[in-house]
Design an enzyme around this catalytic site. Structure first.
Site, PDB file in Angstrom:
ATOM      1  N   ASP A  24       4.162   4.691   5.141  1.00 50.59           N
ATOM      2  CA  ASP A  24       2.929   4.499   4.327  1.00 50.59           C
ATOM      3  C   ASP A  24       2.911   3.514   3.527  1.00 50.59           C
ATOM      4  O   ASP A  24       4.039   3.336   2.841  1.00 50.59           O
ATOM      5  CB  ASP A  24       2.415   5.792   3.850  1.00 50.59           C
ATOM      6  CG  ASP A  24       0.931   5.759   3.491  1.00 50.59           C
ATOM      7  OD1 ASP A  24       0.146   5.030   4.014  1.00 50.59           O
ATOM      8  OD2 ASP A  24       0.514   6.737   2.709  1.00 50.59           O
ATOM      9  N   GLU A  81      -4.642  -0.364   6.657  1.00 53.61           N
ATOM     10  CA  GLU A  81      -5.368   0.261   5.447  1.00 53.61           C
ATOM     11  C   GLU A  81      -6.351  -0.405   4.821  1.00 53.61           C
ATOM     12  O   GLU A  81      -6.123  -1.788   4.749  1.00 53.61           O
ATOM     13  CB  GLU A  81      -4.376   1.100   4.592  1.00 53.61           C
ATOM     14  CG  GLU A  81      -3.356   1.725   5.125  1.00 53.61           C
ATOM     15  CD  GLU A  81      -2.580   2.416   4.008  1.00 53.61           C
ATOM     16  OE1 GLU A  81      -2.302   1.708   2.975  1.00 53.61           O
ATOM     17  OE2 GLU A  81      -1.981   3.561   4.291  1.00 53.61           O
TER      18      GLU A  81
END
Length: 142
Positions: A24, A81
């Protein structure tokens, strides 16, 4: 990450069980190219700080494009993202991102709403992806 060897072992065990894993916020903080070499992950999630102005900043676009090429060469999917509008989503798709995540796709919502959203119709041009909100909860189509 305080014990990288233990982290690799746990991730390998999870993968053996069929659990998919992501690195992430790639491109910020503690993320590093070394992780790509040693961690058994399935995808990279490219941080919004690298995707937000990708349509206006050629340097950001170059970073995204080459990160996508690197991820694919390593057998990883690349998640972008922070996709806040359709134009950014299309630019990221063109640069090689596999999945988009952000408000252009959906906003945070309760699970029951998410399940209805997931089964609902898709509009042309919308990335076919599931997004999560900042809290990690699924997010609906706007």
């Amino acid at each position: 990450m305080a014990d990288p060897e233990r982290g690799r072992q746990v991730l390998a065990e999870l993968r053996h069980l069929g659990v998919r894993t992501s690195i992430d916020d790639y491109g910020t903080g503690y993320s590093s190219l070394a992780y790509l070499r040693h961690l058994p992950a399935d995808e990279l999630k490219l941080d919004r700080s690298l995707t937000a102005d990708v349509g206006d900043d050629p340097r950001a676009a170059a970073i995204v494009e080459h990160t996508a090429a690197l991820a694919h060469a390593l057998g990883l999917r690349l998640v972008a993202e922070g996709v806040e509008d359709d134009a950014t989503g299309e630019t990221l798709r063109r640069l090689g991102c596999d999945i988009a995540q952000g408000y252009a796709i959906a906003r945070p919502m309760p699970v029951a709403d998410f399940l209805r959203w997931l089964e609902g119709p898709r509009t042309p041009g919308r990335p076919r992806a599931v997004a999560t909100g900042a809290s990690g909860s699924p997010a609906p189509h706007p």
